[in-house]
Design a protein around this motif. Sequence first.
Motif, PDB file in Angstrom:
ATOM      1  N   ALA A  30       0.819  -1.214   0.000  1.00 19.51           N
ATOM      2  CA  ALA A  30       0.000   0.000   0.000  1.00 19.51           C
ATOM      3  C   ALA A  30       0.855   1.267   0.000  1.00 19.51           C
ATOM      4  O   ALA A  30       0.389   2.326  -0.423  1.00 19.51           O
ATOM      5  N   VAL A  35      -4.234  -0.011  -3.015  1.00 16.97           N
ATOM      6  CA  VAL A  35      -4.611  -1.373  -2.640  1.00 16.97           C
ATOM      7  C   VAL A  35      -6.040  -1.406  -2.115  1.00 16.97           C
ATOM      8  O   VAL A  35      -6.428  -0.602  -1.263  1.00 16.97           O
ATOM      9  N   ASP A  36      -6.809  -2.343  -2.652  1.00 14.15           N
ATOM     10  CA  ASP A  36      -8.117  -2.691  -2.090  1.00 14.15           C
ATOM     11  C   ASP A  36      -7.998  -4.076  -1.471  1.00 14.15           C
ATOM     12  O   ASP A  36      -7.435  -4.990  -2.078  1.00 14.15           O
ATOM     13  N   LEU A  37      -8.548  -4.245  -0.274  1.00  8.19           N
ATOM     14  CA  LEU A  37      -8.421  -5.497   0.469  1.00  8.19           C
ATOM     15  C   LEU A  37      -9.766  -6.188   0.623  1.00  8.19           C
ATOM     16  O   LEU A  37     -10.754  -5.564   1.018  1.00  8.19           O
ATOM     17  N   CYS A  57      -5.363   1.245   3.102  1.00  9.52           N
ATOM     18  CA  CYS A  57      -6.031   0.656   1.936  1.00  9.52           C
ATOM     19  C   CYS A  57      -7.143   1.582   1.452  1.00  9.52           C
ATOM     20  O   CYS A  57      -7.801   2.242   2.262  1.00  9.52           O
TER      21      CYS A  57
END
Length: 202
Positions: A30, A35-37, A57
């Motif tokens: 990140a 970033v997507d979690l 994120c």
Amino acid sequence: MNLLVVYPYIPYPLDRGTYQRTFHLLRGLAARHTVDLIALSENGERLEHAPVFEEFCREVRFVPFSHPQWDKLFPKRLLSPTPSTIRHWRCEELARVIREQMARQSYDAVHVCDIVLAQYFLREHRDIPLVVDRSRVDLQFQSQQCRFAGGSLKEKLLAWENMAKLWFYERRVARRCRRQILCGPDDEVFVRTHISRNVPLK
């Protein structure tokens, strides 16, 4: 780059070595990328820790998950080409959330933790590069389990049946991967010897 990261657990609090490794890897990603979690929340636990991940994120989605009962030997287990240790992690809600997220956002790559989650990108989403981070090499672990397996003859046969299917599954994942991240040189030697000479490793 825009990255979708999918974890089989919520790695917080940092009360396990595996959690420490994956948490800091995620935060490192990140720091350089968007970033997507998406993470599985076992039995709906640890949901309150979403703000920890929201600090670095862009989006955080937790999917409640309960481990199903292990499949009976016949017909489902024997007739399926997928190892039971992989199929055990199949979650239709997670599959739906992944589809929804990928329809909403454009990603340059998907990063999953362990090959149990690679199954969501073998038939679907095949156009996106896949990176698999491995806390262990499953085929290596299962082969050691078989070698020293105790218990009944049935338990030994089930262990060998799962390992035989895992041998093919590991190779399928290796062909799909853009890269696999391993924990050490012993894992690399095993992968190169028993799984794939060509899959990029780090």
